[in-house]
Design a protein around this motif. Structure first.
Motif, PDB file in Angstrom:
ATOM      1  N   MET A   1       0.421  -0.796  -0.089  1.00 32.94           N
ATOM      2  CA  MET A   1       0.205  -0.062   0.093  1.00 32.94           C
ATOM      3  C   MET A   1       1.242   1.738   0.206  1.00 32.94           C
ATOM      4  O   MET A   1       1.758   1.342   0.909  1.00 32.94           O
ATOM      5  N   LYS A   2       0.560   2.467  -0.394  1.00 36.00           N
ATOM      6  CA  LYS A   2       1.506   3.691  -0.614  1.00 36.00           C
ATOM      7  C   LYS A   2       1.982   4.396   0.096  1.00 36.00           C
ATOM      8  O   LYS A   2       2.583   4.792   0.795  1.00 36.00           O
ATOM      9  N   ILE A   3       0.144   4.102   1.196  1.00 33.96           N
ATOM     10  CA  ILE A   3       0.347   4.884   2.914  1.00 33.96           C
ATOM     11  C   ILE A   3       1.663   3.676   3.261  1.00 33.96           C
ATOM     12  O   ILE A   3       2.914   5.143   3.711  1.00 33.96           O
ATOM     13  N   GLU A   4       1.993   3.304   3.596  1.00 29.22           N
ATOM     14  CA  GLU A   4       2.408   2.401   4.197  1.00 29.22           C
ATOM     15  C   GLU A   4       4.212   2.387   3.553  1.00 29.22           C
ATOM     16  O   GLU A   4       5.368   2.766   4.318  1.00 29.22           O
ATOM     17  N   LYS A   5       4.108   1.774   2.490  1.00 27.02           N
ATOM     18  CA  LYS A   5       5.666   2.381   1.427  1.00 27.02           C
ATOM     19  C   LYS A   5       6.222   3.939   1.916  1.00 27.02           C
ATOM     20  O   LYS A   5       7.633   4.597   2.613  1.00 27.02           O
ATOM     21  N   LYS A   9       9.134   5.921   4.309  1.00 24.79           N
ATOM     22  CA  LYS A   9      10.225   6.573   4.207  1.00 24.79           C
ATOM     23  C   LYS A   9      10.475   7.434   5.111  1.00 24.79           C
ATOM     24  O   LYS A   9      11.359   7.963   5.445  1.00 24.79           O
ATOM     25  N   LEU A  10       9.150   8.200   5.650  1.00 25.57           N
ATOM     26  CA  LEU A  10       9.414   9.003   6.628  1.00 25.57           C
ATOM     27  C   LEU A  10       9.845   8.140   8.174  1.00 25.57           C
ATOM     28  O   LEU A  10      11.128   9.170   7.842  1.00 25.57           O
ATOM     29  N   ASN A  11       9.891   7.374   8.038  1.00 23.40           N
ATOM     30  CA  ASN A  11      11.067   6.716   9.050  1.00 23.40           C
ATOM     31  C   ASN A  11      11.671   6.736   8.816  1.00 23.40           C
ATOM     32  O   ASN A  11      13.419   7.057  10.243  1.00 23.40           O
ATOM     33  N   LEU A  13      13.723   8.509   6.618  1.00 26.18           N
ATOM     34  CA  LEU A  13      14.079  10.408   6.683  1.00 26.18           C
ATOM     35  C   LEU A  13      14.188  11.198   7.841  1.00 26.18           C
ATOM     36  O   LEU A  13      15.724  11.434   7.991  1.00 26.18           O
ATOM     37  N   ALA A  14      14.033  10.424   8.465  1.00 30.01           N
ATOM     38  CA  ALA A  14      13.635  10.762  10.318  1.00 30.01           C
ATOM     39  C   ALA A  14      14.951   9.947  10.921  1.00 30.01           C
ATOM     40  O   ALA A  14      15.607  11.280  12.042  1.00 30.01           O
ATOM     41  N   GLU A  15      15.139   8.896  10.426  1.00 34.11           N
ATOM     42  CA  GLU A  15      16.220   8.437  11.062  1.00 34.11           C
ATOM     43  C   GLU A  15      17.988   9.413  11.036  1.00 34.11           C
ATOM     44  O   GLU A  15      18.595   9.404  11.667  1.00 34.11           O
ATOM     45  N   GLN A  16      17.471   9.531   9.412  1.00 36.94           N
ATOM     46  CA  GLN A  16      18.859   9.639   9.477  1.00 36.94           C
ATOM     47  C   GLN A  16      19.014  11.321   9.580  1.00 36.94           C
ATOM     48  O   GLN A  16      20.167  11.798   9.582  1.00 36.94           O
ATOM     49  N   TYR A  17      17.819  12.245   9.666  1.00 36.99           N
ATOM     50  CA  TYR A  17      18.151  12.994   9.886  1.00 36.99           C
ATOM     51  C   TYR A  17      17.791  14.457  10.947  1.00 36.99           C
ATOM     52  O   TYR A  17      17.390  15.567  11.210  1.00 36.99           O
ATOM     53  N   GLY A  18      17.060  13.704  11.336  1.00 43.02           N
ATOM     54  CA  GLY A  18      16.088  13.954  12.914  1.00 43.02           C
ATOM     55  C   GLY A  18      14.794  14.702  12.430  1.00 43.02           C
ATOM     56  O   GLY A  18      14.598  14.867  11.103  1.00 43.02           O
ATOM     57  N   LEU A  19      14.141  14.739  13.556  1.00 36.69           N
ATOM     58  CA  LEU A  19      12.817  14.740  12.776  1.00 36.69           C
ATOM     59  C   LEU A  19      12.297  16.359  11.977  1.00 36.69           C
ATOM     60  O   LEU A  19      11.339  16.890  12.045  1.00 36.69           O
ATOM     61  N   ALA A  23      13.483  16.964   4.849  1.00 36.65           N
ATOM     62  CA  ALA A  23      12.481  16.678   3.965  1.00 36.65           C
ATOM     63  C   ALA A  23      11.882  15.734   5.006  1.00 36.65           C
ATOM     64  O   ALA A  23      11.085  15.413   4.329  1.00 36.65           O
ATOM     65  N   VAL A  24      12.269  15.576   6.280  1.00 36.85           N
ATOM     66  CA  VAL A  24      11.084  15.354   6.736  1.00 36.85           C
ATOM     67  C   VAL A  24       9.938  15.852   6.901  1.00 36.85           C
ATOM     68  O   VAL A  24       8.435  14.895   6.599  1.00 36.85           O
ATOM     69  N   LEU A  25       9.513  16.730   7.174  1.00 30.13           N
ATOM     70  CA  LEU A  25       8.883  17.927   7.167  1.00 30.13           C
ATOM     71  C   LEU A  25       7.587  17.321   6.192  1.00 30.13           C
ATOM     72  O   LEU A  25       6.609  17.659   5.985  1.00 30.13           O
ATOM     73  N   HIS A  26       8.637  17.788   4.768  1.00 26.53           N
ATOM     74  CA  HIS A  26       7.888  17.406   3.850  1.00 26.53           C
ATOM     75  C   HIS A  26       7.555  16.408   3.409  1.00 26.53           C
ATOM     76  O   HIS A  26       5.704  16.307   3.125  1.00 26.53           O
ATOM     77  N   GLN A  27       8.075  14.976   3.834  1.00 23.46           N
ATOM     78  CA  GLN A  27       7.471  14.037   3.477  1.00 23.46           C
ATOM     79  C   GLN A  27       6.403  13.672   5.121  1.00 23.46           C
ATOM     80  O   GLN A  27       5.191  12.966   4.512  1.00 23.46           O
ATOM     81  N   SER A  28       6.864  13.998   5.657  1.00 23.64           N
ATOM     82  CA  SER A  28       5.280  13.763   7.143  1.00 23.64           C
ATOM     83  C   SER A  28       3.998  14.506   6.219  1.00 23.64           C
ATOM     84  O   SER A  28       2.660  14.113   6.505  1.00 23.64           O
TER      85      SER A  28
END
Length: 53
Positions: A1-5, A9-11, A13-19, A23-28
């Motif tokens: 499902m696209k939502i899960e994908k 991706k959000l998770n 990015l959050a691990e990589q860059y911080g909350l 990029a994390v805010l955009h993905q959120s």
């Protein structure tokens, strides 16, 4: 499902860059839009199935 994908991706990015990274805010925001679209479609579907009266 696209939502899960997109959630995964959000998770990542959050691990990589911080909350607070842009990029994390955009993905959120993207994920929020997908979830809202899904919920709107599901609500409309439920409304069609409910008896009137």
């Amino acid at each position: 499902m696209k939502i899960e994908k997109e959630r995964q991706k959000l998770n990542q990015l959050a691990e990589q860059y911080g909350l607070r990274h842009k990029a994390v805010l955009h993905q959120s925001l993207l994920l929020d839009k997908l979830i809202n679209k899904y919920n709107k479609a599901k609500y409309a579907e439920l409304q069609r199935k409910q008896p009137i009266a």
